[in-house]
Design a protein around this motif. Sequence first.
Motif, PDB file in Angstrom:
ATOM      1  N   THR A 148       7.406  -8.641  -2.526  1.00 52.86           N
ATOM      2  CA  THR A 148       7.154  -9.600  -1.447  1.00 52.86           C
ATOM      3  C   THR A 148       5.723  -9.489  -0.944  1.00 52.86           C
ATOM      4  N   TYR A 149       5.300  -8.255  -0.634  1.00 54.19           N
ATOM      5  CA  TYR A 149       3.970  -8.081  -0.057  1.00 54.19           C
ATOM      6  C   TYR A 149       2.861  -8.372  -1.066  1.00 54.19           C
ATOM      7  N   ALA A 153     -10.971  -6.663   1.063  1.00 46.82           N
ATOM      8  CA  ALA A 153      -9.868  -5.717   1.167  1.00 46.82           C
ATOM      9  C   ALA A 153      -8.620  -6.359   1.756  1.00 46.82           C
ATOM     10  N   VAL A 154      -7.464  -5.892   1.283  1.00 49.92           N
ATOM     11  CA  VAL A 154      -6.184  -6.205   1.894  1.00 49.92           C
ATOM     12  C   VAL A 154      -5.870  -5.062   2.856  1.00 49.92           C
ATOM     13  N   ILE A 155      -5.643  -5.409   4.124  1.00 51.02           N
ATOM     14  CA  ILE A 155      -5.338  -4.402   5.133  1.00 51.02           C
ATOM     15  C   ILE A 155      -3.824  -4.213   5.173  1.00 51.02           C
ATOM     16  N   VAL A 156      -3.384  -2.979   5.030  1.00 46.23           N
ATOM     17  CA  VAL A 156      -1.959  -2.667   4.892  1.00 46.23           C
ATOM     18  C   VAL A 156      -1.510  -1.850   6.098  1.00 46.23           C
ATOM     19  N   ASP A 157      -0.460  -2.311   6.764  1.00 38.63           N
ATOM     20  CA  ASP A 157       0.115  -1.556   7.871  1.00 38.63           C
ATOM     21  C   ASP A 157       0.532  -0.177   7.373  1.00 38.63           C
ATOM     22  N   ASP A 158       0.055   0.834   8.058  1.00 45.85           N
ATOM     23  CA  ASP A 158       0.277   2.208   7.617  1.00 45.85           C
ATOM     24  C   ASP A 158       1.746   2.619   7.631  1.00 45.85           C
ATOM     25  N   THR A 159       2.593   1.837   8.318  1.00 52.64           N
ATOM     26  CA  THR A 159       4.020   2.176   8.360  1.00 52.64           C
ATOM     27  C   THR A 159       4.800   1.586   7.197  1.00 52.64           C
ATOM     28  N   ASP A 183       5.495   2.734  -1.799  1.00 51.43           N
ATOM     29  CA  ASP A 183       5.558   1.899  -2.993  1.00 51.43           C
ATOM     30  C   ASP A 183       4.901   0.542  -2.766  1.00 51.43           C
ATOM     31  N   VAL A 184       4.944   0.040  -1.521  1.00 50.95           N
ATOM     32  CA  VAL A 184       4.238  -1.209  -1.201  1.00 50.95           C
ATOM     33  C   VAL A 184       2.733  -0.997  -1.320  1.00 50.95           C
ATOM     34  N   PHE A 185       2.251   0.104  -0.772  1.00 47.81           N
ATOM     35  CA  PHE A 185       0.816   0.387  -0.839  1.00 47.81           C
ATOM     36  C   PHE A 185       0.368   0.518  -2.298  1.00 47.81           C
ATOM     37  N   ARG A 186       1.125   1.231  -3.107  1.00 46.92           N
ATOM     38  CA  ARG A 186       0.746   1.422  -4.511  1.00 46.92           C
ATOM     39  C   ARG A 186       0.728   0.101  -5.264  1.00 46.92           C
ATOM     40  N   ALA A 187       1.710  -0.761  -5.016  1.00 48.05           N
ATOM     41  CA  ALA A 187       1.748  -2.055  -5.699  1.00 48.05           C
ATOM     42  C   ALA A 187       0.541  -2.902  -5.349  1.00 48.05           C
TER      43      ALA A 187
END
Length: 528
Positions: A309-310, A460-466, A470-474
Amino acid sequence: MTEIALSRTQTIRKTVVETPHGVVAAQNSLAARAGARVLAAGGDAVDAAVATSFAIGVVEPWMSGPVAGGAMMLWRAEEGRAYALNHGMKSPAALNPADYPVTGKGRAGDLFPWDRVKDDRNVLGASAVAVPGTVDGLGQAHDRFGRMPWAELLAPAIALAGEGLLVDWYAALIIASSTRDLASDPDAAALFLEDGQWPTISGWTALAEKRLDQSRMADTLEQIARNGARELYSGDVGVAMVADLQEKGSVLTRDDLIAYRAQFQDPLSFGYRGGRIHAVPGLTAGPTLKATLEALDRQPFGGRPDQTTYLAYADALKAAYAQRFATMGDETESSEAPACTTHFSVVDRHGNMVAQTQTLLSIFGSRVVSPSTGLLMNNGLMWFDPVQGRPNSLGPSKRCLMNVCPVIGEGEGRHFAFGASGGRKIVSAVSQLTSFAIDFGMDLEQVFHQPRIDSSGGPAVIVDDTLPEDVFRALAARHQVRRARRTVFPYSFACPAGVMRRGDINSGCTEIMSPWGDAVSEADIQDR
């Protein structure tokens, strides 16, 4: 990842109002209460929006002021129809692009990394001021749909201005962030600063309150309440404001004000996953939202947001912004700029809705105050590219290209009104909120507490740290990524506010990290 000192054990949540009564969700609790009181008095959603808009301009003056430009989406339940109203800013007719020469010395240091203009004339000072539009838009909406007298709707804002804004820790923090620029205008310094420094915080010694003197603004609002919305354009208020700005170097004229008209338009309406989305067309972020959701509509999603999704969110937003840059000329926004807009959403007991976003553009706008009116002015000319021959080049009598994205959505027995502040970050937020509601059937509490990413056209894509690892890695496998936390200041993500109606039950919520944001029901007003 850079280590930061923010607590990892603290949990922050917002209580979501659920009620058969009307609800106002706004970035300031006092403004939300002003709108809710109007609903409790029998007002329509548009009446509440007028009251909320003026009130939030008083209590969040650095975001939108009472007269800055913006856009509105309306849902009329009895008609089953959406309306779009564009009351964005416009450049003065006498503007000469030659008066804004680029220096060839780097990029501008505010929201947009345009080529730097000599003396930052398109960013700071009266030379950056565009024709404001919000008041005319509110007047037109009220003429068409309002029930309560105009003057009664401005009364809460007048009372708040007469009392003066309480300088709590958050207000002091915002003012401190722009002290140097505010000090360059004597009238802005007199309103916001103490001896050229940020003001004393109320309660610091538990001895006294500190309030801004907004009495001149209160007088101006009384004139607009008494004489109607066009007082700002063809009345004495407009005359005084123009005289002040011309003395400070603006080419804005009274003819610019008299000629200004907000525009009711057919909404930009399109299907999404069996639902329907309505946005403001034209020089807004509505077309970018449509391109984002059209890309998402082709993606299969599971039962909950996951790495697929993300990744789809990031890809769709990247493509939509590439299209925006190519066709609308709105280049990449600085990732370091603070949020500088405000949004509120309203639903009344009959299901009528309003989503309104309004802005000065930069935080504190042009950092110029009109001394005769007490109004902090916009810096709308910064929306234009100072280099000529491009899609969004600076020129006379042109509508400003805005990032605002108020939306009305409908599907599966529900309607919602969403929007956000945060400049370029707005579309990322609104598209994900919409997807959470429609793709995953989330209620409003789930929608507003679900972590988001931000992909705003930058590298850059900013990713919520919470979000899970696996979302961050993808995301990292396909994009440059950066982790960030949802914090009070500054905002790494947009600051949304929204309402939802499911059957006969209304709900409202605001960004969970917003210390002032609140959703207030008219029932809460009636019970006190």
